[in-house]
Scaffold this motif. Structure first.
Motif, PDB file in Angstrom:
ATOM      1  N   PHE A  43     -22.070 -41.560  71.946  1.00 36.68           N
ATOM      2  CA  PHE A  43     -21.100 -42.581  72.319  1.00 36.68           C
ATOM      3  C   PHE A  43     -19.748 -41.946  72.594  1.00 36.68           C
ATOM      4  N   SER A  44     -19.056 -42.519  73.559  1.00 39.04           N
ATOM      5  CA  SER A  44     -17.693 -42.098  73.884  1.00 39.04           C
ATOM      6  C   SER A  44     -16.962 -43.318  74.421  1.00 39.04           C
ATOM      7  N   VAL A  45     -15.666 -43.156  74.556  1.00 45.03           N
ATOM      8  CA  VAL A  45     -14.839 -44.235  75.084  1.00 45.03           C
ATOM      9  C   VAL A  45     -14.154 -43.724  76.337  1.00 45.03           C
ATOM     10  N   LYS A  46     -14.227 -44.520  77.386  1.00 43.66           N
ATOM     11  CA  LYS A  46     -13.552 -44.183  78.635  1.00 43.66           C
ATOM     12  C   LYS A  46     -12.897 -45.457  79.159  1.00 43.66           C
ATOM     13  N   ASP A  47     -11.610 -45.361  79.416  1.00 39.72           N
ATOM     14  CA  ASP A  47     -10.846 -46.516  79.905  1.00 39.72           C
ATOM     15  C   ASP A  47     -11.005 -47.720  78.987  1.00 39.72           C
ATOM     16  N   LYS A  90     -13.525 -48.595  77.274  1.00 38.82           N
ATOM     17  CA  LYS A  90     -14.881 -49.137  77.236  1.00 38.82           C
ATOM     18  C   LYS A  90     -15.835 -48.144  76.605  1.00 38.82           C
ATOM     19  N   LEU A  91     -16.788 -48.677  75.866  1.00 36.76           N
ATOM     20  CA  LEU A  91     -17.796 -47.859  75.210  1.00 36.76           C
ATOM     21  C   LEU A  91     -18.791 -47.347  76.249  1.00 36.76           C
ATOM     22  N   LYS A  92     -18.986 -46.036  76.252  1.00 37.83           N
ATOM     23  CA  LYS A  92     -19.950 -45.402  77.150  1.00 37.83           C
ATOM     24  C   LYS A  92     -21.058 -44.794  76.301  1.00 37.83           C
ATOM     25  N   THR A  93     -22.271 -44.902  76.801  1.00 33.16           N
ATOM     26  CA  THR A  93     -23.415 -44.339  76.080  1.00 33.16           C
ATOM     27  C   THR A  93     -24.091 -43.269  76.930  1.00 33.16           C
ATOM     28  N   THR A  94     -24.645 -42.295  76.233  1.00 34.36           N
ATOM     29  CA  THR A  94     -25.419 -41.245  76.883  1.00 34.36           C
ATOM     30  C   THR A  94     -26.724 -41.096  76.113  1.00 34.36           C
ATOM     31  N   ASP A  95     -27.836 -41.257  76.808  1.00 36.80           N
ATOM     32  CA  ASP A  95     -29.142 -41.099  76.171  1.00 36.80           C
ATOM     33  C   ASP A  95     -29.354 -39.616  75.905  1.00 36.80           C
ATOM     34  N   LEU A  96     -29.467 -39.275  74.634  1.00 36.09           N
ATOM     35  CA  LEU A  96     -29.664 -37.891  74.232  1.00 36.09           C
ATOM     36  C   LEU A  96     -31.152 -37.534  74.143  1.00 36.09           C
ATOM     37  N   GLY A  97     -31.979 -38.482  74.475  1.00 42.05           N
ATOM     38  CA  GLY A  97     -33.429 -38.276  74.437  1.00 42.05           C
ATOM     39  C   GLY A  97     -34.100 -39.279  73.537  1.00 42.05           C
ATOM     40  N   GLU A 111     -21.158 -53.480  68.939  1.00 43.57           N
ATOM     41  CA  GLU A 111     -19.783 -53.934  68.665  1.00 43.57           C
ATOM     42  C   GLU A 111     -19.191 -53.138  67.496  1.00 43.57           C
ATOM     43  N   ASN A 112     -19.986 -52.900  66.460  1.00 44.61           N
ATOM     44  CA  ASN A 112     -19.510 -52.102  65.320  1.00 44.61           C
ATOM     45  C   ASN A 112     -19.150 -50.681  65.757  1.00 44.61           C
ATOM     46  N   ILE A 113     -19.976 -50.088  66.601  1.00 43.38           N
ATOM     47  CA  ILE A 113     -19.700 -48.743  67.103  1.00 43.38           C
ATOM     48  C   ILE A 113     -18.434 -48.749  67.927  1.00 43.38           C
ATOM     49  N   LYS A 114     -18.296 -49.738  68.770  1.00 50.44           N
ATOM     50  CA  LYS A 114     -17.097 -49.855  69.625  1.00 50.44           C
ATOM     51  C   LYS A 114     -15.841 -49.967  68.771  1.00 50.44           C
ATOM     52  N   LEU A 115     -15.903 -50.776  67.723  1.00 46.67           N
ATOM     53  CA  LEU A 115     -14.739 -50.934  66.839  1.00 46.67           C
ATOM     54  C   LEU A 115     -14.360 -49.631  66.155  1.00 46.67           C
ATOM     55  N   LEU A 116     -15.360 -48.820  65.838  1.00 43.47           N
ATOM     56  CA  LEU A 116     -15.084 -47.536  65.200  1.00 43.47           C
ATOM     57  C   LEU A 116     -14.465 -46.530  66.160  1.00 43.47           C
ATOM     58  N   LEU A 117     -14.842 -46.604  67.425  1.00 45.84           N
ATOM     59  CA  LEU A 117     -14.404 -45.598  68.380  1.00 45.84           C
ATOM     60  C   LEU A 117     -13.176 -45.985  69.210  1.00 45.84           C
ATOM     61  N   VAL A 118     -12.987 -47.257  69.430  1.00 47.55           N
ATOM     62  CA  VAL A 118     -11.882 -47.679  70.310  1.00 47.55           C
ATOM     63  C   VAL A 118     -10.627 -47.925  69.497  1.00 47.55           C
TER      64      VAL A 118
END
Length: 134
Positions: free
Chosen positions: A74-78, A80-87, A127-134
């Protein structure tokens, strides 16, 4: 339960237990829900009525969602929460869809309820992840 549906549950449990084990082996840490999910998959193979018990099935669907989430970075860009499938994220999503379709064949109302529960759980976790990262 019809013989075809029994066979479908058996096959689901067998195939996806191997997939779950493979995905969990690639994670940095063993998820706390892993054994519970594997037990549910074993129930699919051995005791279909346990697998479609509403309370146990709801937990299993949430565990599949949690496994899927654990496959993402997970990362934040602009803002917004962005996800990357790591496999494994796509594979977990397909396992969840397959489980819901199979359960809906057994009990359409239960399948719909579990789909709603899984969606709510996923939304809450993201939403919980977003709150932690944003």
């Amino acid at each position: 339960m019809t013989p075809d549906l029994s066979t479908a549950f058996f096959n689901y449990g067998q195939i996806h237990a191997r997939s779950v084990k493979a995905i969990m082996s690639r994670l940095n840490s063993e998820p706390g829900f892993g054994d519970r999910l594997l037990t549910w998959l074993d129930d699919c193979s051995k005791c279909h009525l346990k697998a479609v018990d509403p309370d146990r099935a709801k937990i299993a669907m949430c565990d599949l969602v949690a496994l899927r989430i654990s496959c993402y970075g997970f990362s934040v860009k602009d803002g917004k929460l962005k996800t990357t499938d790591l496999g494994g994220g796509r594979e977990c999503f397909l396992m969840l869809c397959h489980a819901l379709a199979l359960i809906a064949k057994y009990d359409r109302e239960l399948g719909a309820e579990l789909a709603s529960d899984a969606r709510q759980y996923a939304d809450q976790q993201f939403e919980n992840i977003k709150l932690l990262l944003v």
